[in-house]
Design an enzyme around this catalytic site. Structure first.
Site, PDB file in Angstrom:
ATOM      1  N   HIS A   1       2.681   3.295  -8.945  1.00 62.11           N
ATOM      2  CA  HIS A   1       2.463   1.876  -9.259  1.00 62.11           C
ATOM      3  C   HIS A   1       3.669   1.313 -10.010  1.00 62.11           C
ATOM      4  O   HIS A   1       4.100   0.191  -9.753  1.00 62.11           O
ATOM      5  CB  HIS A   1       1.186   1.693 -10.097  1.00 62.11           C
ATOM      6  CG  HIS A   1      -0.068   2.133  -9.388  1.00 62.11           C
ATOM      7  ND1 HIS A   1      -0.326   1.818  -8.076  1.00 62.11           N
ATOM      8  CD2 HIS A   1      -1.149   2.866  -9.822  1.00 62.11           C
ATOM      9  CE1 HIS A   1      -1.497   2.340  -7.723  1.00 62.11           C
ATOM     10  NE2 HIS A   1      -2.012   2.982  -8.755  1.00 62.11           N
TER      11      HIS A   1
ATOM     12  N   ASP B   1       0.833  -1.205   0.000  1.00 58.61           N
ATOM     13  CA  ASP B   1       0.000   0.000   0.000  1.00 58.61           C
ATOM     14  C   ASP B   1       0.871   1.260   0.000  1.00 58.61           C
ATOM     15  O   ASP B   1       1.990   1.251   0.504  1.00 58.61           O
ATOM     16  CB  ASP B   1      -0.920  -0.030   1.237  1.00 58.61           C
ATOM     17  CG  ASP B   1      -2.109   0.894   1.081  1.00 58.61           C
ATOM     18  OD1 ASP B   1      -2.329   1.426  -0.025  1.00 58.61           O
ATOM     19  OD2 ASP B   1      -2.839   1.099   2.079  1.00 58.61           O
TER      20      ASP B   1
ATOM     21  N   LEU C   1      11.214 -20.638  -4.632  1.00 56.85           N
ATOM     22  CA  LEU C   1      10.246 -19.746  -3.982  1.00 56.85           C
ATOM     23  C   LEU C   1       8.936 -19.795  -4.751  1.00 56.85           C
ATOM     24  O   LEU C   1       8.941 -19.837  -5.980  1.00 56.85           O
ATOM     25  CB  LEU C   1      10.774 -18.299  -4.001  1.00 56.85           C
ATOM     26  CG  LEU C   1       9.785 -17.199  -3.589  1.00 56.85           C
ATOM     27  CD1 LEU C   1       9.665 -17.134  -2.065  1.00 56.85           C
ATOM     28  CD2 LEU C   1      10.214 -15.827  -4.116  1.00 56.85           C
TER      29      LEU C   1
HETATM   30  C1  IPE Z   1      -5.447  -2.663  -0.049  1.00 59.44           C
HETATM   31  O1  IPE Z   1      -5.092  -1.347  -0.352  1.00 59.44           O
HETATM   32  C2  IPE Z   1      -5.431  -3.485  -1.283  1.00 59.44           C
HETATM   33  C3  IPE Z   1      -4.122  -3.678  -1.887  1.00 59.44           C
HETATM   34  C4  IPE Z   1      -2.980  -3.283  -1.392  1.00 59.44           C
HETATM   35  C5  IPE Z   1      -4.117  -4.404  -3.114  1.00 59.44           C
HETATM   36  P1  IPE Z   1      -6.191  -0.206  -0.528  1.00 59.44           P
HETATM   37  O2  IPE Z   1      -5.444   1.054  -0.686  1.00 59.44           O
HETATM   38  O3  IPE Z   1      -7.134  -0.568  -1.594  1.00 59.44           O
HETATM   39  O4  IPE Z   1      -6.945  -0.292   0.865  1.00 59.44           O
HETATM   40  P2  IPE Z   1      -7.862   0.759   1.628  1.00 59.44           P
HETATM   41  O5  IPE Z   1      -8.864   1.260   0.649  1.00 59.44           O
HETATM   42  O6  IPE Z   1      -6.985   1.866   2.124  1.00 59.44           O
HETATM   43  O7  IPE Z   1      -8.442  -0.021   2.762  1.00 59.44           O
HETATM   44  C1  IPE Z   2      -1.413   0.280  -3.436  1.00 56.71           C
HETATM   45  O1  IPE Z   2      -1.259   1.646  -3.450  1.00 56.71           O
HETATM   46  C2  IPE Z   2      -1.764  -0.303  -4.789  1.00 56.71           C
HETATM   47  C3  IPE Z   2      -3.128  -0.827  -4.877  1.00 56.71           C
HETATM   48  C4  IPE Z   2      -4.011  -0.848  -3.923  1.00 56.71           C
HETATM   49  C5  IPE Z   2      -3.536  -1.361  -6.165  1.00 56.71           C
HETATM   50  P1  IPE Z   2      -2.493   2.650  -3.464  1.00 56.71           P
HETATM   51  O2  IPE Z   2      -2.883   2.894  -4.883  1.00 56.71           O
HETATM   52  O3  IPE Z   2      -3.576   2.166  -2.593  1.00 56.71           O
HETATM   53  O4  IPE Z   2      -1.827   3.941  -2.862  1.00 56.71           O
HETATM   54  P2  IPE Z   2      -2.439   4.952  -1.784  1.00 56.71           P
HETATM   55  O5  IPE Z   2      -2.948   4.129  -0.634  1.00 56.71           O
HETATM   56  O6  IPE Z   2      -3.525   5.697  -2.480  1.00 56.71           O
HETATM   57  O7  IPE Z   2      -1.286   5.811  -1.397  1.00 56.71           O
HETATM   58 MG    MG Z   3      -4.045   2.419  -0.638  1.00 53.75          MG
END
Ligand code: IPE
Ligand code: IPE
Ligand code: MG
Length: 240
Positions: free
Chosen positions: A33, A16, A127
């Protein structure tokens, strides 16, 4: 890396913070990303070096389908591109690659690439790298319950035996059937929640929350997580 005594067999990461990493730099979310893929590469290498047998990564949740279509499309094409690029490295480094989740929601093209990548690497043993894609813990438990019910209906002669099944028996119906539960679940970016991840399988996982944003989570951070894990005392409800 110092020699660690207690290497977890299965490390799982909720990746995240990509969006925030990009925003901090005045960039589009996509840039976060893209940089996050480098962290996947680094952590995979680190896992092999440390002797971790399973590394699983939460890459896209069922809830993430509700993001703007443009971001969903970008994420899907990034998965596609990364899989194509990484395929030779998987084979070279003995990595078995798997995707788990609601595959019905993925495009035919992506599914074909996933199938080919899984097939080509199925014999590798250093792995197992698992990407949870279009996954949610509640979805997983529901699909398991549904497959279980079908089994009971299809085998009335074995219904009593099936209905008295224990938790280990039921867990074989989850998409992770045959894969050990995660010993350690790491979440980056400071959020302290599971966001519908591995709800059943994480019942006794050690949890580690770090403020580091996913694109900044590299080998050093991975090894630090292993070190923290090695100091945890897992009691499973017992008295020690
Ligand atoms: C959780 O991250 C899902 C992934 C890392 C794939 P999100 O960014 O979607 O989660 P929330 O919305 O903060 O709970
Ligand atoms: C994690 O990063 C990637 C996915 C959930 C696909 P985010 O896109 O959720 O990044 P933040 O949480 O908005 O910083
Ligand atoms: Mg996120």
């Amino acid at each position: 890396m110092e020699k660690l005594v207690n290497i977890p067999a299965h490390v799982s990461i909720i990746m995240d913070g990509n969006g925030r990493w990009a925003r901090e730099r005045g960039l589009e979310r996509t840039a976060g990303h893209i940089e996050g893929v480098e962290s996947v590469r680094a952590c995979t290498e680190a896992a092999v070096e440390a002797g971790v047998k399973y590394l699983s990564l939460y890459a896209f949740s069922e809830e993430n389908w509700n993001r703007p279509q443009e971001e969903v499309d970008t994420l899907m094409s990034l998965m596609f591109k990364s899989m194509m690029e990484e395929m030779p490295n998987f084979s070279e480094n003995g990595i078995r690659f798997m995707v788990l989740g609601n595959r019905e929601r993925l495009s035919d093209g992506l599914n074909a690439t996933i199938d080919s990548c899984m097939e080509k690497t199925s014999g590798n043993t250093a792995l197992t790298l698992i990407l949870f894609l279009s996954y949610s813990g509640k979805w997983d438990i529901l699909q398991a319950a549904s497959r279980f019910a079908r089994d009971v209906l299809a085998h009335p002669d074995r219904a009593d035996e099936l209905l008295s099944m224990d938790a280990d028996g039921f867990s074989r119906y989850l998409v992770t059937g045959g894969i050990p539960d995660p010993d350690l679940i790491v979440r980056t970016s400071g959020e302290q929640r599971l966001s519908n991840y591995l709800l059943w399988q994480g019942a006794y996982s050690e949890l580690l929350f770090t403020d580091v944003l996913w694109p900044d989570f590299r080998k050093k951070e991975f090894f630090a997580a292993l070190e923290t894990y090695s100091k945890r005392d897992r009691r499973y409800g017992k008295v020690k």
